[in-house]
Motif scaffolding. Structure first.
Motif, mmCIF file in Angstrom:
data_model
loop_
_atom_site.group_PDB
_atom_site.id
_atom_site.type_symbol
_atom_site.label_atom_id
_atom_site.label_comp_id
_atom_site.label_asym_id
_atom_site.label_seq_id
_atom_site.Cartn_x
_atom_site.Cartn_y
_atom_site.Cartn_z
ATOM 1 N N ALA A 20 0.794 -1.405 -0.107
ATOM 2 C CA ALA A 20 -0.455 0.096 -0.496
ATOM 3 C C ALA A 20 0.663 1.105 -0.427
ATOM 4 O O ALA A 20 2.303 1.283 0.784
ATOM 5 C CB ALA A 20 -0.980 -0.194 1.169
ATOM 6 N N GLY A 21 0.799 1.975 -0.720
ATOM 7 C CA GLY A 21 1.396 4.194 -0.434
ATOM 8 C C GLY A 21 0.589 4.733 0.296
ATOM 9 O O GLY A 21 -0.192 5.149 0.248
ATOM 10 N N THR A 22 1.636 5.051 1.169
ATOM 11 C CA THR A 22 1.636 6.792 1.342
ATOM 12 C C THR A 22 1.991 7.230 0.839
ATOM 13 O O THR A 22 2.444 7.942 -0.031
ATOM 14 C CB THR A 22 2.342 6.300 3.031
ATOM 15 N N ALA A 23 1.266 8.671 1.996
ATOM 16 C CA ALA A 23 2.278 9.736 1.066
ATOM 17 C C ALA A 23 3.635 9.986 0.959
ATOM 18 O O ALA A 23 4.571 10.616 -0.313
ATOM 19 C CB ALA A 23 1.756 11.586 1.994
ATOM 20 N N GLU A 24 3.988 9.806 1.663
ATOM 21 C CA GLU A 24 5.390 9.621 1.682
ATOM 22 C C GLU A 24 6.195 8.657 0.980
ATOM 23 O O GLU A 24 7.084 8.989 0.732
ATOM 24 C CB GLU A 24 6.764 9.502 3.752
ATOM 25 N N LYS A 25 5.943 7.675 1.204
ATOM 26 C CA LYS A 25 6.216 6.209 -0.105
ATOM 27 C C LYS A 25 5.579 5.602 -0.789
ATOM 28 O O LYS A 25 4.558 4.714 -0.296
ATOM 29 C CB LYS A 25 6.983 5.441 0.868
ATOM 30 N N PRO A 26 4.423 6.807 -1.786
ATOM 31 C CA PRO A 26 3.768 5.895 -2.721
ATOM 32 C C PRO A 26 3.614 5.280 -4.200
ATOM 33 O O PRO A 26 4.488 4.614 -3.329
ATOM 34 C CB PRO A 26 2.859 7.474 -3.428
ATOM 35 N N ARG A 27 2.623 4.188 -3.655
ATOM 36 C CA ARG A 27 2.127 2.853 -5.220
ATOM 37 C C ARG A 27 2.784 3.477 -6.360
ATOM 38 O O ARG A 27 1.617 4.261 -6.597
ATOM 39 C CB ARG A 27 1.521 2.312 -4.173
ATOM 40 N N ILE A 37 0.816 2.201 -22.440
ATOM 41 C CA ILE A 37 1.381 1.752 -20.989
ATOM 42 C C ILE A 37 1.416 3.465 -19.805
ATOM 43 O O ILE A 37 1.916 4.224 -20.070
ATOM 44 C CB ILE A 37 2.488 1.315 -20.722
ATOM 45 N N TYR A 38 0.800 3.078 -18.623
ATOM 46 C CA TYR A 38 0.450 4.314 -17.915
ATOM 47 C C TYR A 38 0.827 3.948 -16.754
ATOM 48 O O TYR A 38 0.947 2.845 -15.527
ATOM 49 C CB TYR A 38 -0.889 4.304 -17.626
ATOM 50 N N ALA A 39 1.203 5.093 -16.097
ATOM 51 C CA ALA A 39 1.829 4.951 -14.686
ATOM 52 C C ALA A 39 1.498 5.910 -13.700
ATOM 53 O O ALA A 39 1.139 7.080 -14.172
ATOM 54 C CB ALA A 39 3.249 4.814 -14.276
ATOM 55 N N GLN A 40 1.161 5.608 -12.515
ATOM 56 C CA GLN A 40 0.995 6.488 -11.359
ATOM 57 C C GLN A 40 1.428 6.618 -9.920
ATOM 58 O O GLN A 40 1.713 5.340 -9.444
ATOM 59 C CB GLN A 40 -1.457 6.262 -11.203
ATOM 60 N N LEU A 41 1.038 7.497 -9.343
ATOM 61 C CA LEU A 41 2.120 8.012 -8.660
ATOM 62 C C LEU A 41 0.684 7.665 -6.838
ATOM 63 O O LEU A 41 0.372 8.762 -6.764
ATOM 64 C CB LEU A 41 3.198 8.553 -7.864
ATOM 65 N N ILE A 42 0.417 6.683 -6.761
ATOM 66 C CA ILE A 42 -0.826 6.826 -5.738
ATOM 67 C C ILE A 42 0.099 6.727 -3.757
ATOM 68 O O ILE A 42 0.419 6.125 -3.873
ATOM 69 C CB ILE A 42 -2.021 5.445 -5.860
ATOM 70 N N ASP A 43 -1.267 7.639 -3.461
ATOM 71 C CA ASP A 43 -0.925 7.613 -1.875
ATOM 72 C C ASP A 43 -2.346 6.809 -1.500
ATOM 73 O O ASP A 43 -3.930 7.504 -1.496
ATOM 74 C CB ASP A 43 -1.651 8.859 -1.494
ATOM 75 N N ASP A 44 -2.334 5.962 -0.938
ATOM 76 C CA ASP A 44 -3.522 4.899 -0.457
ATOM 77 C C ASP A 44 -4.204 5.488 1.021
ATOM 78 O O ASP A 44 -5.004 5.105 0.664
ATOM 79 C CB ASP A 44 -3.343 3.463 -0.588
ATOM 80 N N ASN A 45 -3.933 6.021 1.274
ATOM 81 C CA ASN A 45 -4.064 6.639 2.806
ATOM 82 C C ASN A 45 -4.928 7.629 2.654
ATOM 83 O O ASN A 45 -6.498 7.376 2.865
ATOM 84 C CB ASN A 45 -2.896 6.537 3.961
ATOM 85 N N GLN A 46 -4.739 8.340 1.494
ATOM 86 C CA GLN A 46 -5.861 9.024 1.130
ATOM 87 C C GLN A 46 -6.769 9.424 0.265
ATOM 88 O O GLN A 46 -8.144 9.230 -0.394
ATOM 89 C CB GLN A 46 -5.433 10.726 0.784
ATOM 90 N N ILE A 90 9.493 4.909 -3.153
ATOM 91 C CA ILE A 90 8.043 4.607 -3.930
ATOM 92 C C ILE A 90 7.284 2.485 -3.426
ATOM 93 O O ILE A 90 9.040 2.135 -3.010
ATOM 94 C CB ILE A 90 7.375 4.769 -5.654
ATOM 95 N N VAL A 91 6.862 2.359 -3.586
ATOM 96 C CA VAL A 91 6.261 1.208 -3.518
ATOM 97 C C VAL A 91 6.464 0.314 -5.178
ATOM 98 O O VAL A 91 5.017 1.230 -5.630
ATOM 99 C CB VAL A 91 5.187 0.779 -2.438
ATOM 100 N N PHE A 92 6.759 -0.862 -5.787
ATOM 101 C CA PHE A 92 6.609 -0.923 -6.759
ATOM 102 C C PHE A 92 5.354 -1.754 -6.969
ATOM 103 O O PHE A 92 4.799 -2.829 -6.681
ATOM 104 C CB PHE A 92 7.605 -1.252 -7.647
ATOM 105 N N GLY A 113 15.769 7.541 -13.307
ATOM 106 C CA GLY A 113 15.285 8.885 -12.481
ATOM 107 C C GLY A 113 15.289 9.335 -11.489
ATOM 108 O O GLY A 113 15.112 10.904 -10.786
ATOM 109 N N GLY A 114 15.888 8.400 -10.570
ATOM 110 C CA GLY A 114 16.156 8.219 -8.885
ATOM 111 C C GLY A 114 15.603 7.927 -8.304
ATOM 112 O O GLY A 114 15.629 8.806 -7.240
ATOM 113 N N LEU A 115 14.042 7.089 -8.938
ATOM 114 C CA LEU A 115 13.264 6.393 -7.717
ATOM 115 C C LEU A 115 13.902 5.229 -6.945
ATOM 116 O O LEU A 115 14.445 4.536 -7.730
ATOM 117 C CB LEU A 115 12.477 6.585 -7.829
ATOM 118 N N GLU A 116 13.456 5.164 -5.374
ATOM 119 C CA GLU A 116 14.498 4.059 -4.926
ATOM 120 C C GLU A 116 12.771 3.005 -4.636
ATOM 121 O O GLU A 116 12.375 3.549 -3.964
ATOM 122 C CB GLU A 116 14.873 4.449 -3.644
ATOM 123 N N PHE A 117 12.835 1.887 -5.083
ATOM 124 C CA PHE A 117 12.150 0.819 -4.579
ATOM 125 C C PHE A 117 12.324 0.162 -3.403
ATOM 126 O O PHE A 117 13.391 -0.225 -3.047
ATOM 127 C CB PHE A 117 12.076 -0.364 -5.762
#
Length: 117
Positions: A20-27, A37-46, A90-92, A113-117
């Motif tokens: 699950a993604g959070t604001a600090e570490k989104p999915r 192909i589509y990619a989204q950064l999602i905050d599952d808490n909100q 992020i969480v992949f 691009g600099g993201l850490e999984f």
């Protein structure tokens, strides 16, 4: 026997139970259609999307390159947008697809691009 679509849906549910993604570490959720192909950064808490990128964006779709190369550009685009939001980790979520081909290209582009999984 399940159809291919039903099998993928079962895998998606199994993955989503664990991550699950959070604001600090989104999915980073990936959706792959036959052509795009589509990619989204999602905050599952909100419950909302922080950023999105796809192969249908004007700067990516205008290029005459393969779908795998476009996928890598999508990964780099989502990484840029994450940097603007001060997101580094992020969480992949591969969305039930195999980690291969276009899905792997998005992940590699995001890492470059600099993201850490």
């Amino acid at each position: 026997m399940n159809t291919k679509l039903e099998q993928r849906q079962k895998i998606r549910y199994r993955i989503r139970k664990k991550i699950a993604g959070t604001a600090e570490k989104p999915r980073l959720a990936i959706f792959r259609s036959n052509s795009d192909i589509y990619a989204q950064l999602i905050d599952d808490n909100q419950g909302f999307t922080l950023a999105a990128a796809s192969s249908r964006d004007k700067d990516i779709s205008a290029q005459k390159i393969t779908k795998v190369e476009k996928s890598k550009l999508v990964g780099q685009a989502i990484a840029r947008k994450a940097k603007d939001l001060n997101i580094a980790k992020i969480v992949f979520d591969r969305g039930g697809n195999l980690y291969h081909g276009r899905v792997k290209a998005v992940a590699e582009g995001a890492r470059e691009g600099g993201l850490e999984f």
